[in-house]
Design a protein around this motif. Structure first.
Motif, mmCIF file in Angstrom:
data_model
loop_
_atom_site.group_PDB
_atom_site.id
_atom_site.type_symbol
_atom_site.label_atom_id
_atom_site.label_comp_id
_atom_site.label_asym_id
_atom_site.label_seq_id
_atom_site.Cartn_x
_atom_site.Cartn_y
_atom_site.Cartn_z
ATOM 1 N N CYS A 30 11.475 4.799 -4.539
ATOM 2 C CA CYS A 30 10.326 4.189 -3.874
ATOM 3 C C CYS A 30 9.130 4.213 -4.819
ATOM 4 C CB CYS A 30 9.976 4.927 -2.577
ATOM 5 S SG CYS A 30 9.432 6.635 -2.822
ATOM 6 N N MET A 31 8.075 3.493 -4.425
ATOM 7 C CA MET A 31 6.805 3.544 -5.142
ATOM 8 C C MET A 31 5.735 4.021 -4.176
ATOM 9 S SD MET A 31 4.805 0.622 -7.382
ATOM 10 C CE MET A 31 3.768 -0.154 -6.134
ATOM 11 N N ALA A 32 4.922 4.970 -4.617
ATOM 12 C CA ALA A 32 3.856 5.515 -3.779
ATOM 13 C C ALA A 32 2.501 5.126 -4.345
ATOM 14 C CB ALA A 32 3.967 7.035 -3.699
ATOM 15 N N THR A 33 1.539 4.923 -3.447
ATOM 16 C CA THR A 33 0.169 4.611 -3.868
ATOM 17 C C THR A 33 -0.799 5.488 -3.072
ATOM 18 O OG1 THR A 33 -0.485 2.921 -2.235
ATOM 19 C CG2 THR A 33 0.942 2.208 -4.056
ATOM 20 N N GLY A 34 -2.041 5.524 -3.514
ATOM 21 C CA GLY A 34 -3.072 6.306 -2.845
ATOM 22 C C GLY A 34 -3.849 5.530 -1.813
ATOM 23 N N HIS A 35 -3.307 4.421 -1.323
ATOM 24 C CA HIS A 35 -3.996 3.640 -0.296
ATOM 25 C C HIS A 35 -4.057 4.400 1.022
ATOM 26 C CE1 HIS A 35 -2.854 0.140 -2.922
ATOM 27 N NE2 HIS A 35 -4.094 -0.198 -2.600
ATOM 28 N N TYR A 36 -5.140 4.173 1.752
ATOM 29 C CA TYR A 36 -5.287 4.755 3.079
ATOM 30 C C TYR A 36 -4.722 3.774 4.105
ATOM 31 C CZ TYR A 36 -8.074 8.556 1.222
ATOM 32 O OH TYR A 36 -8.482 9.660 0.521
ATOM 33 N N ILE A 37 -3.455 3.952 4.392
ATOM 34 C CA ILE A 37 -2.745 3.143 5.372
ATOM 35 C C ILE A 37 -1.453 3.874 5.705
ATOM 36 C CG2 ILE A 37 -1.409 1.746 3.725
ATOM 37 C CD1 ILE A 37 -2.107 -0.689 5.584
ATOM 38 N N LYS A 38 -0.937 3.650 6.910
ATOM 39 C CA LYS A 38 0.282 4.340 7.327
ATOM 40 C C LYS A 38 1.485 3.402 7.292
ATOM 41 C CE LYS A 38 -2.087 7.255 10.764
ATOM 42 N NZ LYS A 38 -2.166 7.528 12.223
ATOM 43 N N ARG A 39 2.598 3.955 6.866
ATOM 44 C CA ARG A 39 3.896 3.292 6.968
ATOM 45 C C ARG A 39 4.709 4.097 7.970
ATOM 46 N NH1 ARG A 39 9.036 4.075 5.326
ATOM 47 N NH2 ARG A 39 10.261 2.328 4.491
ATOM 48 N N ILE A 40 5.040 3.469 9.087
ATOM 49 C CA ILE A 40 5.732 4.172 10.165
ATOM 50 C C ILE A 40 7.074 3.496 10.431
ATOM 51 C CG2 ILE A 40 5.658 4.695 12.646
ATOM 52 C CD1 ILE A 40 2.652 5.035 12.384
ATOM 53 N N LEU A 94 3.514 -1.354 9.346
ATOM 54 C CA LEU A 94 2.248 -1.033 8.694
ATOM 55 C C LEU A 94 1.216 -0.726 9.779
ATOM 56 C CD1 LEU A 94 1.579 -1.025 5.640
ATOM 57 C CD2 LEU A 94 0.578 -3.296 5.944
ATOM 58 N N HIS A 95 0.581 0.439 9.678
ATOM 59 C CA HIS A 95 -0.422 0.842 10.666
ATOM 60 C C HIS A 95 -1.714 1.240 9.966
ATOM 61 C CE1 HIS A 95 2.049 1.422 14.487
ATOM 62 N NE2 HIS A 95 2.925 1.001 13.592
ATOM 63 N N ARG A 96 -2.807 1.081 10.690
ATOM 64 C CA ARG A 96 -4.099 1.479 10.141
ATOM 65 C C ARG A 96 -4.115 2.982 9.862
ATOM 66 N NH1 ARG A 96 -8.302 -0.026 14.339
ATOM 67 N NH2 ARG A 96 -9.847 0.253 12.693
ATOM 68 N N ALA A 97 -4.958 3.375 8.900
ATOM 69 C CA ALA A 97 -5.031 4.766 8.470
ATOM 70 C C ALA A 97 -5.675 5.648 9.531
ATOM 71 C CB ALA A 97 -5.813 4.868 7.167
ATOM 72 N N TYR A 98 -5.394 6.943 9.424
ATOM 73 C CA TYR A 98 -6.038 7.930 10.292
ATOM 74 C C TYR A 98 -7.558 7.901 10.103
ATOM 75 C CZ TYR A 98 -7.721 12.527 11.746
ATOM 76 O OH TYR A 98 -8.446 13.551 12.309
ATOM 77 N N ASP A 99 -7.988 7.784 8.842
ATOM 78 C CA ASP A 99 -9.412 7.726 8.520
ATOM 79 C C ASP A 99 -9.869 6.272 8.616
ATOM 80 O OD1 ASP A 99 -11.967 7.750 7.434
ATOM 81 O OD2 ASP A 99 -11.470 9.102 5.789
ATOM 82 N N GLY A 100 -10.454 5.919 9.778
ATOM 83 C CA GLY A 100 -10.863 4.535 9.994
ATOM 84 C C GLY A 100 -11.875 4.038 8.988
ATOM 85 N N GLY A 101 -12.712 4.936 8.477
ATOM 86 C CA GLY A 101 -13.716 4.532 7.501
ATOM 87 C C GLY A 101 -13.136 4.192 6.141
ATOM 88 N N LYS A 102 -11.929 4.692 5.856
ATOM 89 C CA LYS A 102 -11.286 4.414 4.559
ATOM 90 C C LYS A 102 -10.082 3.485 4.694
ATOM 91 C CE LYS A 102 -12.366 5.965 1.233
ATOM 92 N NZ LYS A 102 -13.370 5.490 0.250
ATOM 93 N N ASP A 103 -9.763 3.079 5.928
ATOM 94 C CA ASP A 103 -8.584 2.243 6.168
ATOM 95 C C ASP A 103 -8.575 1.015 5.264
ATOM 96 O OD1 ASP A 103 -6.303 1.129 7.772
ATOM 97 O OD2 ASP A 103 -7.841 -0.367 8.248
ATOM 98 N N GLN A 104 -7.421 0.757 4.620
ATOM 99 C CA GLN A 104 -7.302 -0.361 3.676
ATOM 100 C C GLN A 104 -6.317 -1.420 4.141
ATOM 101 O OE1 GLN A 104 -6.788 2.589 0.369
ATOM 102 N NE2 GLN A 104 -8.149 1.224 -0.757
ATOM 103 N N SER A 105 -6.044 -1.465 5.436
ATOM 104 C CA SER A 105 -5.085 -2.444 5.949
ATOM 105 C C SER A 105 -5.529 -3.875 5.684
ATOM 106 C CB SER A 105 -4.874 -2.234 7.454
ATOM 107 O OG SER A 105 -6.098 -2.340 8.166
ATOM 108 N N TYR A 106 -6.849 -4.125 5.675
ATOM 109 C CA TYR A 106 -7.353 -5.474 5.416
ATOM 110 C C TYR A 106 -6.892 -5.983 4.054
ATOM 111 C CZ TYR A 106 -10.714 -9.342 4.986
ATOM 112 O OH TYR A 106 -11.290 -10.571 4.816
ATOM 113 N N PHE A 107 -6.857 -5.078 3.076
ATOM 114 C CA PHE A 107 -6.508 -5.473 1.708
ATOM 115 C C PHE A 107 -5.004 -5.483 1.453
ATOM 116 C CE2 PHE A 107 -10.764 -3.536 1.494
ATOM 117 C CZ PHE A 107 -11.473 -4.609 1.009
ATOM 118 N N LEU A 108 -4.221 -5.021 2.439
ATOM 119 C CA LEU A 108 -2.775 -4.925 2.253
ATOM 120 C C LEU A 108 -2.006 -5.808 3.230
ATOM 121 C CD1 LEU A 108 -2.476 -1.060 1.721
ATOM 122 C CD2 LEU A 108 -2.469 -2.842 -0.016
ATOM 123 N N PHE A 109 -2.691 -6.760 3.885
ATOM 124 C CA PHE A 109 -2.029 -7.584 4.893
ATOM 125 C C PHE A 109 -0.906 -8.424 4.315
ATOM 126 C CE2 PHE A 109 -4.742 -10.962 3.231
ATOM 127 C CZ PHE A 109 -3.958 -12.093 3.395
#
Length: 384
Positions: A140-150, A158-173
């Motif tokens: 696999c490949m891992a990154t430091g993005h704030y987003i959840k893979r469930i 793909l789910h939004r991150a626990y830390d809503g202020g750092k969530d990067q789902s917008y950039f990973l759509f």
């Protein structure tokens, strides 16, 4: 799934030991990707760090807060040395210039608003680098993005991150199902303060390093400098036109204007009592269209290049489906619905928004109060 089989899996979801699980970690040199790599190394995974050289070091070093710069490459290498895993630097400058920087410039010259971070993830990082990870025999490949893979009932979600202020789902759509199957995001369940604390605990040299704030390849913080450099003769003067057709003045090029802009129009005070805003850009005619703030309201968005991560295939059966959407990375998901008009699926916002422009992303989320699951999204081509 059998609970015994599930419990036998490691933290990345593989049914083998950490030492037998090879992980390529994309390392920008910042604190997030460094903690991601260091944590996996501490857990005993077979970690390989990879940093991409994306543009000229000389320019990059002048802008210390930009990611992937010369200092950042050094920082990533230092983390790898301290944690005892191999690290490689790959020269992707030509790929990045062609797929991200030139697209950025051309999008502005068309009168649209680009989002280069999405394009970078869509092309260089999650396409080119992901293939490098496969070539290196990674699981696999891992990154430091704030987003959840469930893991969902029909595969990874793909789910939004626990830390809503750092969530990067917008950039990973634009992450595809195949890419999501191969990717891991170890920081998605943390907040930024926990990441900083772990960086100190792990003794990383980047523990106090500030976050990147600007577009990485814009060393001056002024995007028009980049466009002028790579498209030196592209800016063409034209007319500033009121939406009623009245010509109010001249402009020096559509790339210097964005939808919703109020300041810097150069029209003086002789334009009536209400302030004027850029309400449209017609690159073909060379017109910058202005009007009152009320003319900025948009509730209907036509999209292209849609990536769907929801259930089933994206198609006509979604007509009338309620979703939530983000049209800016900093806004919370807002209620909307999908509508089929002709052979095009459009997004209709429950409440109008302002400043929406072709070239921006519209990201889909599940229609729930937490709007946790990211359902994909598309690129705005037209608004109404």
């Amino acid at each position: 799934m059998d609970k015994t089989l599930e419990s036998s899996k490691n933290s990345l979801g593989f049914g083998k030991s950490e030492a037998e699980t090879r992980v390529v970690v994309a390392m920008s040199g910042g604190v997030d990707s460094s903690v991601c790599a260091a944590l996996l190394a501490r857990e005993g995974y077979d970690v390989i760090g990879v940093t991409l050289q994306l543009y000229d070091h000389g320019e990059a070093i002048k802008k210390a807060k930009a990611c992937c710069a010369g200092q950042d490459i050094y920082d990533a290498k230092r983390v790898a040395e301290d944690m005892g895993f191999p690290h490689y630097v790959l020269d992707y400058e030509s790929n990045f210039k062609e797929q991200v920087i030139e697209d950025f410039a051309d999008t502005y010259l068309k009168g649209s608003t680009p989002i280069p971070c999405v394009r970078c993830n869509q092309t260089v990082k999650f396409k080119d680098l992901l293939q490098v990870a496969r070539d290196l025999g990674a699981d696999c490949m891992a990154t430091g993005h704030y987003i959840k893979r469930i893991e969902g009932k029909n595969g990874p979600e793909l789910h939004r991150a626990y830390d809503g202020g750092k969530d990067q789902s917008y950039f990973l759509f634009a992450t595809t199902r195949d890419q999501l199957d191969f990717l891991r995001f170890p920081l998605g369940h943390m907040d930024k303060s926990e990441t900083r604390r772990l960086a100190v605990e792990l003794g990383l040299n980047v523990a106090a390093k500030p976050d990147s704030q600007d577009i990485c390849f814009v060393p001056t913080g002024k995007y028009t400098d980049v466009i002028e450099k790579i498209r030196p003769h592209a800016a063409q003067p034209g007319k500033i036109v009121h939406q009623d057709g009245t010509v109010l003045g001249e402009h020096r090029g559509v790339m210097y204007y964005t939808i919703g802009q109020r300041r810097g129009l150069g029209l003086g005070d002789d334009t009536g009592t209400d302030p004027l805003f850029v309400t449209g850009i017609d690159a073909d005619k060379g017109h910058v269209v202005v009007g009152p703030r009320s003319a900025l309201d948009r509730d209907t968005l036509w999209l292209d290049d849609i990536n769907w991560l929801g259930e089933g295939k994206f198609g006509a059966h979604l007509d009338g489906t309620n979703i939530r959407v983000k049209v800016r990375s900093t806004r919370p998901p807002a209620p909307a619905r999908l509508e089929l008009r002709g052979n095009k699926m459009v997004v209709v916002l429950n409440e109008p928004d302002i400043g929406l422009s072709p070239g921006q992303a519209c990201v889909f989320y599940e229609d729930r109060n937490d709007a946790a699951r990211t359902l994909g999204g598309g690129w705005i081509t037209q608004t109404a």
